[in-house]
Write a protein that holds these residues in place. Structure first.
Motif: not given
Length: 506
Positions: A160-164, A224-231, A233-238
């Motif tokens: 559900e969340g990675f790194g940042v 974080r909110n922008e990452l979670q709203a992306s298509h 989220p896991v790969w963008n966060d990574l």
């Protein structure tokens, strides 16, 4: 003068034959020199032989000779059906083997447990063989990568969340906890004349700190909110986490000189991406198996391994803290060690299971198994601290003084000179603590966690296998498992001790 001739010094007759030397090698020599060489040893040998005759022989007869090996239910292990004295009921072990190893873990998902065991053996075996290379990489995979992979294998679920995102959520929770604590202090000081004013001021100060922390992490919350709203989220966060960490490694390493570390960091994140893709962590991962379904040998190994691994850094930190020249650190370490060692493990488990949630914010939920792991790690760390402190006291002060004369800092002196020698001195005590911890994991059944012994006791309630020898068979089976693990640890510790102290035999 009397004439002295050669015949005076030369024997004229043959000397008598001497008795043959006593044989001191082989089985006969062992018996003669070790068992029957004195009246005391003869008496001890006879007493030992009687003990073996009245204990070991009946045990082997119960476990092997009179045992029942085939059967579908309790009828096969009853004396009236067997027609002779019935020993161990091994069909009961065969029928309940899955429960002993996995607890109530779903049958269709037990391959995940087996895969975790396999990965642990593959990564642990090279660490235990001294001559194999790449110990640093292997240790990193075993102590850091394996726990994460094992968590997603055993528990399931996805990322559900990675790194940042994970760091931001942790910091946000920390800021909320500070704000909650400040408001609690303000309410505690309401209506109290003098102390209440001090508590009110302290509470307002804590609330202000919480507000400042929230303002500092606000940009991270927005990211974080922008990452979670992306298509994705896991790969963008990574990807964002990889960029941030690589940049930090590049700057901390001094630019071009950090090229090797940058390559290693990039390879690490590439490995993380492969694991995420293989396990489908970006697509909710595997099915979730609640820890309440875990049991048997799985819980025993999880609790003991995590307790053993966590007790070493905790013990080292507390041992160094107890010898620190800073009063606050020394007093805290002494108080923690004496408090934890002054209460039984059951008390620590009860405290960690039922009282730990009271010290956490209301929106934080800690799994029951994690609470037990925290209690076991803290308890074993306090005992390990005293073992390691004994090794630190065995090192002469001249070692640290020589390192200081060479210009080494306290951290380098402790890490490269004092601590390695101290740990080498106390290997028997460290392994003894490991063995004790492995056996003490059976106490987690007090807080509703079914380890190996807990699963064994639960199986006694099954009327299908209710026989007079069921309990004896079950305890004999679990006893052999515990003995195998403990004996293996003790033998390996002797090997390590001989290898590290080989220079002292010269």
């Amino acid at each position: 003068m009397t004439d002295i001739t050669a015949s005076t010094f030369i024997r004229q007759d043959l000397a008598g034959e001497r008795p043959a030397p006593v044989k001191t090698t082989g089985f006969v020599g062992f018996v003669r020199t070790r068992l029957l060489n004195s009246s005391t040893n003869i008496l001890l040998t006879l007493v030992s032989a009687l003990l073996i005759w009245f204990t070991v022989i009946p045990a082997l007869k119960f476990l092997l000779v009179d045992a029942v090996w085939v059967g579908k239910d309790r009828e096969a292990c009853l004396a009236q059906n067997a027609g002779h004295t019935v020993g161990a009921c091994w069909p009961y072990i065969s029928a309940k083997f899955g429960q002993f190893m996995y607890g109530f873990y779903p049958d269709a998902e037990r391959w995940r447990v087996n895969l975790t065991y396999g990965l642990a053996v593959v990564l642990l075996a090279p660490l235990l063989i001294p001559r194999l290379p790449a110990k640093g990489l292997n240790a990193g995979l075993f102590f850091f990568a394996l726990p994460v992979v094992a968590f997603f294998l055993l528990y399931g679920g996805g990322l559900e969340g990675f790194g940042v995102s994970w760091t931001t959520g942790t910091l946000q929770l920390f800021a909320e906890s500070i704000d909650t604590a400040g408001n609690a202090l303000v309410r505690a000081g309401d209506g109290v004349p003098v102390i209440g004013m001090l508590l009110w001021l302290l509470g307002k100060l804590v609330v202000l700190i919480g507000m400042l922390a929230s303002l500092v992490i606000w940009p991270l919350v927005w990211v974080r909110n922008e990452l979670q709203a992306s298509h994705q989220p896991v790969w963008n966060d990574l990807a964002l986490t990889a960029i941030v960490v690589t940049a930090l490694v590049f700057v901390a390493g001094g630019g071009v000189r950090a090229l090797r570390s940058v390559i290693a960091t990039a390879a690490t994140f590439a490995g993380i991406a492969i694991v995420i893709a293989i396990m489908g962590l970006d697509r909710h991962g595997l099915a979730i198996v609640d820890t309440r379904l875990w049991g048997g040998m799985l819980v025993t190994l999880v609790v003991s391994v995590i307790g053993i691994v966590a007790s070493m850094p905790i013990g080292i930190a507390l041992a160094l803290g107890r010898r620190s020249t800073i009063p606050l650190i020394r007093i805290f370490s002494i108080a923690f060690i004496e408090l934890v060692r002054g209460v039984p493990l059951i008390t620590v488990l009860f405290f960690a299971t039922y009282m730990l949630p009271l010290f956490l914010p209301g929106n934080v939920r800690v799994d029951g198994l994690v609470r037990a792991l925290i209690g076991v790690a803290l308890f074993s760390g306090a005992y390990m601290a005293e073992v390691i402190r004994g090794g630190l006291q065995a090192i002469p002060r001249g070692q640290a003084e020589a390192a200081s004369a060479l210009g080494l800092s306290w951290w380098k002196t402790t890490s490269f000179i004092v601590l390695p020698q101290a740990l080498r001195h106390v290997i028997p005590g460290i392994v003894n603590s490991f063995i004790s911890l492995f056996k003490d994991t059976s106490l987690v059944s007090i807080v509703a966690l079914f380890d190996l012994l807990g699963s064994l006791k639960a199986s006694f309630a099954d009327p299908v296998w209710a026989t007079p020898t069921t309990a004896f068979t079950g305890f004999a089976f679990t006893g052999m498992i515990y003995f195998a693990f403990c004996f293996g640890m003790s033998r390996y510790s002797l090997l390590v001790e001989r290898r590290l102290n080989a220079h002292r035999r010269n």
